[in-house]
Design an enzyme around this catalytic site. Structure first.
Site, PDB file in Angstrom:
ATOM      1  N   CYS A   1      46.792  31.413  41.670  1.00 42.29           N
ATOM      2  CA  CYS A   1      46.290  32.524  42.673  1.00 42.29           C
ATOM      3  C   CYS A   1      45.832  31.968  43.712  1.00 42.29           C
ATOM      4  CB  CYS A   1      45.126  33.358  41.728  1.00 42.29           C
ATOM      5  SG  CYS A   1      45.684  34.264  40.245  1.00 42.29           S
TER       6      CYS A   1
ATOM      7  N   HIS B   1      40.444  36.613  47.003  1.00 42.74           N
ATOM      8  CA  HIS B   1      41.474  36.926  46.149  1.00 42.74           C
ATOM      9  C   HIS B   1      41.143  38.155  45.379  1.00 42.74           C
ATOM     10  CE1 HIS B   1      44.192  36.536  42.929  1.00 42.74           C
ATOM     11  NE2 HIS B   1      43.425  35.852  42.052  1.00 42.74           N
TER      12      HIS B   1
ATOM     13  N   ASN C   1      45.889  42.361  40.537  1.00 46.27           N
ATOM     14  CA  ASN C   1      45.920  41.063  40.951  1.00 46.27           C
ATOM     15  C   ASN C   1      47.311  40.735  41.192  1.00 46.27           C
ATOM     16  OD1 ASN C   1      45.843  38.241  41.018  1.00 46.27           O
ATOM     17  ND2 ASN C   1      44.511  37.944  39.350  1.00 46.27           N
TER      18      ASN C   1
HETATM   19  O1  UT7 Z   1      43.315  35.510  39.065  1.00 43.51           O
HETATM   20  C1  UT7 Z   1      43.170  34.423  38.243  1.00 43.51           C
HETATM   21  C2  UT7 Z   1      41.519  34.245  37.864  1.00 43.51           C
HETATM   22  N1  UT7 Z   1      41.174  35.432  37.106  1.00 43.51           N
HETATM   23  C3  UT7 Z   1      40.172  36.058  37.065  1.00 43.51           C
HETATM   24  O2  UT7 Z   1      39.278  35.814  37.832  1.00 43.51           O
HETATM   25  C4  UT7 Z   1      39.736  37.033  35.932  1.00 43.51           C
HETATM   26  C5  UT7 Z   1      38.317  36.660  35.162  1.00 43.51           C
HETATM   27  N2  UT7 Z   1      38.239  37.566  34.485  1.00 43.51           N
HETATM   28  C6  UT7 Z   1      37.868  38.841  34.336  1.00 43.51           C
HETATM   29  O3  UT7 Z   1      38.141  39.565  35.410  1.00 43.51           O
HETATM   30  C7  UT7 Z   1      37.203  39.639  33.069  1.00 43.51           C
HETATM   31  O4  UT7 Z   1      36.811  38.688  32.311  1.00 43.51           O
HETATM   32  C8  UT7 Z   1      38.065  40.604  32.361  1.00 43.51           C
HETATM   33  C9  UT7 Z   1      38.458  41.787  33.325  1.00 43.51           C
HETATM   34  C10 UT7 Z   1      39.200  39.854  32.039  1.00 43.51           C
HETATM   35  C11 UT7 Z   1      37.602  41.092  31.146  1.00 43.51           C
HETATM   36  O5  UT7 Z   1      36.296  41.643  31.409  1.00 43.51           O
HETATM   37  P1  UT7 Z   1      34.952  41.393  30.645  1.00 43.51           P
HETATM   38  O6  UT7 Z   1      33.985  42.219  31.187  1.00 43.51           O
HETATM   39  O7  UT7 Z   1      34.655  40.175  30.750  1.00 43.51           O
HETATM   40  O8  UT7 Z   1      35.352  41.853  29.154  1.00 43.51           O
HETATM   41  P2  UT7 Z   1      35.220  41.004  27.818  1.00 43.51           P
HETATM   42  O9  UT7 Z   1      36.525  40.132  27.766  1.00 43.51           O
HETATM   43  O10 UT7 Z   1      33.954  40.407  27.605  1.00 43.51           O
HETATM   44  O11 UT7 Z   1      35.421  42.202  26.925  1.00 43.51           O
HETATM   45  C12 UT7 Z   1      34.367  42.991  26.653  1.00 43.51           C
HETATM   46  C13 UT7 Z   1      34.742  44.246  25.735  1.00 43.51           C
HETATM   47  C14 UT7 Z   1      35.398  43.730  24.374  1.00 43.51           C
HETATM   48  O12 UT7 Z   1      34.706  44.195  23.654  1.00 43.51           O
HETATM   49  P3  UT7 Z   1      33.556  43.897  22.257  1.00 43.51           P
HETATM   50  O13 UT7 Z   1      34.169  42.587  21.599  1.00 43.51           O
HETATM   51  O14 UT7 Z   1      32.683  43.792  23.269  1.00 43.51           O
HETATM   52  O15 UT7 Z   1      33.659  45.139  21.346  1.00 43.51           O
HETATM   53  C15 UT7 Z   1      36.835  43.528  24.606  1.00 43.51           C
HETATM   54  O16 UT7 Z   1      37.580  43.761  23.275  1.00 43.51           O
HETATM   55  O17 UT7 Z   1      35.795  44.826  26.139  1.00 43.51           O
HETATM   56  C16 UT7 Z   1      36.832  44.844  25.310  1.00 43.51           C
HETATM   57  N3  UT7 Z   1      38.107  44.945  26.020  1.00 43.51           N
HETATM   58  C17 UT7 Z   1      38.683  46.265  26.502  1.00 43.51           C
HETATM   59  N4  UT7 Z   1      38.216  47.457  26.115  1.00 43.51           N
HETATM   60  C18 UT7 Z   1      39.136  48.535  26.836  1.00 43.51           C
HETATM   61  C19 UT7 Z   1      38.725  43.985  26.700  1.00 43.51           C
HETATM   62  N5  UT7 Z   1      39.913  44.550  27.249  1.00 43.51           N
HETATM   63  C20 UT7 Z   1      39.706  45.951  27.202  1.00 43.51           C
HETATM   64  C21 UT7 Z   1      40.643  46.919  27.715  1.00 43.51           C
HETATM   65  N6  UT7 Z   1      40.082  48.187  27.517  1.00 43.51           N
HETATM   66  N7  UT7 Z   1      41.628  46.770  28.514  1.00 43.51           N
END
Ligand code: UT7
Length: 332
Positions: free
Chosen positions: A116, A256, A286
């Site tokens: 990216c 980005h 993205n």
């Molecule tokens: O461009 C390259 C670089 N990439 C990035 O910069 C991406 C960086 N990461 C992120 O943007 C975020 O970490 C994500 C958008 C990928 C995820 O967001 P988050 O707030 O970090 O969520 P998480 O992975 O900590 O998950 C929180 C909860 C989990 O449930 P529990 O374990 O708390 O019950 C996940 O299972 O959200 C759940 N979850 C979802 N729920 C509904 C994960 N994905 C989804 C979804 N819909 N799509």
């Protein structure tokens, strides 16, 4: 001798027609518009869903528009740099396909792979080539068909990405503007957190890799999120400080587009209000290498000669950085 600077003299962009919105995505995996909007900030993304079309299709659309807009004879272009992580083929390069389709046959073309951060790194490369005096016109295109590596059964990654391409024409000037400074870094420790595990020379395609879905993008979101916020914020602060830039004289931040919360954190670090932050994540998501040039493409009309822009990106590797550019023309 006067110093040569590299300026952007035009931008082009392309996104596919098909819109995959959060409602449709919610019927494919267990997610919701509410979760995606609050955790990522994406409403919809564009998908290149026509058979047989790859990244080069979008890249050449963006480049053709750029050449037309800037009245540039394709034969006057000296070099073409394409940043992508989703090339049409392992080889030849997507850059060479774009060169051929756009008739830029007096140039040489090559790919730059920095995930990216690719377009940011490619712009820095192009600037060095222009500053050397050996190149007069360089096309820098960032393009990714992320839908070709996204697993649409994995709710943790499929809402994040979209397809698109953006391109800039980079030329020489002796005016005191253009690509002024950059701070770019890479840390190979990022591999396990953000990668496509198979299909390369380390783990070529096999029945095993196909059965275990190893050709899809793998991301440990939380880890990547934390490091992205820290590294992008540090990079923009460093670039701002050493160029005497602050909230008073920064016209635009061009970040980005990975997550609206990351963008907000970076803007906060610079104390820049959201009106000065380019944002297209809501409707394009993205698009990896394409996020920065697509942002310029969308905001071009609002840009004025002399505007101070700070670019920043973060991607797999990890790769990240920031750059300072003094914009060279009025958008209108
Ligand atoms: O461009 C390259 C670089 N990439 C990035 O910069 C991406 C960086 N990461 C992120 O943007 C975020 O970490 C994500 C958008 C990928 C995820 O967001 P988050 O707030 O970090 O969520 P998480 O992975 O900590 O998950 C929180 C909860 C989990 O449930 P529990 O374990 O708390 O019950 C996940 O299972 O959200 C759940 N979850 C979802 N729920 C509904 C994960 N994905 C989804 C979804 N819909 N799509």
């Amino acid at each position: 001798m006067e110093k040569i600077h590299a300026i952007i003299t035009g931008v082009g962009g392309f996104v596919p027609e098909y819109v995959l919105d959060n409602e449709e995505l919610s019927r494919m995996v267990d997610t919701s518009d509410e979760w995606i909007m609050s955790r990522i900030g994406v409403k919809e993304r564009r998908i290149l869903n026509e058979d047989g079309l790859g990244t080069s299709y979008m890249a050449r659309k963006a480049v053709k528009q750029l050449l037309e807009k800037t009245n540039t004879d394709p034969l006057s272009v000296d070099a073409v740099i394409c940043s992508t992580s989703t090339p049409d083929y392992q080889f030849p390069s997507t850059a060479s396909i774009v060169l051929g389709k756009c008739g830029m046959t007096n140039a040489h073309a090559f790919e730059l792979s920095a995930a990216c951060s690719g377009w940011l790194f490619a712009m820095d490369q192009a600037s060095c080539m222009i500053e050397s005096g050996r190149y007069k016109k360089i096309v820098v295109v960032g393009a990714d068909k992320m839908s070709s590596v996204v697993d649409y059964t994995d709710r943790q990654t499929c809402p994040i990405f979209g397809d698109g391409a953006g391109a800039a024409l980079v030329e020489a000037t002796t005016e005191d503007m253009g690509w002024m400074d950059s701070y770019l870094r890479t840390d190979g420790a990022g591999l396990p957190f953000l990668c496509v595990k198979a299909g390369g020379s380390a783990t070529p395609t096999s029945t095993f890799t196909l059965e275990h879905r190893l050709h899809y993008l793998h991301q440990e979101g939380r880890t990547v999120f934390k490091i992205a916020v820290t590294n992008m914020s540090d990079a923009v602060a460093r670039i701002a400080e050493r160029n005497n830039l602050d909230k008073e004289n920064i016209a635009w931040v061009v970040p980005h587009q990975a997550n609206v919360r990351i963008i907000d954190a970076v803007a906060k670090r610079l104390e820049i209000p959201s009106e000065k932050v380019m944002m297209n994540i809501q409707h394009y998501a993205n698009t990896s290498s394409a996020t920065l040039p697509l942002a310029l493409w969308e905001y071009e009309k609002q840009l004025r000669k002399g505007d101070n822009l700070i670019f920043t990106a973060f991607g797999a590797g990890f790769t990240w950085g920031a750059a300072y550019m003094k914009w060279a023309y009025d958008g209108e």
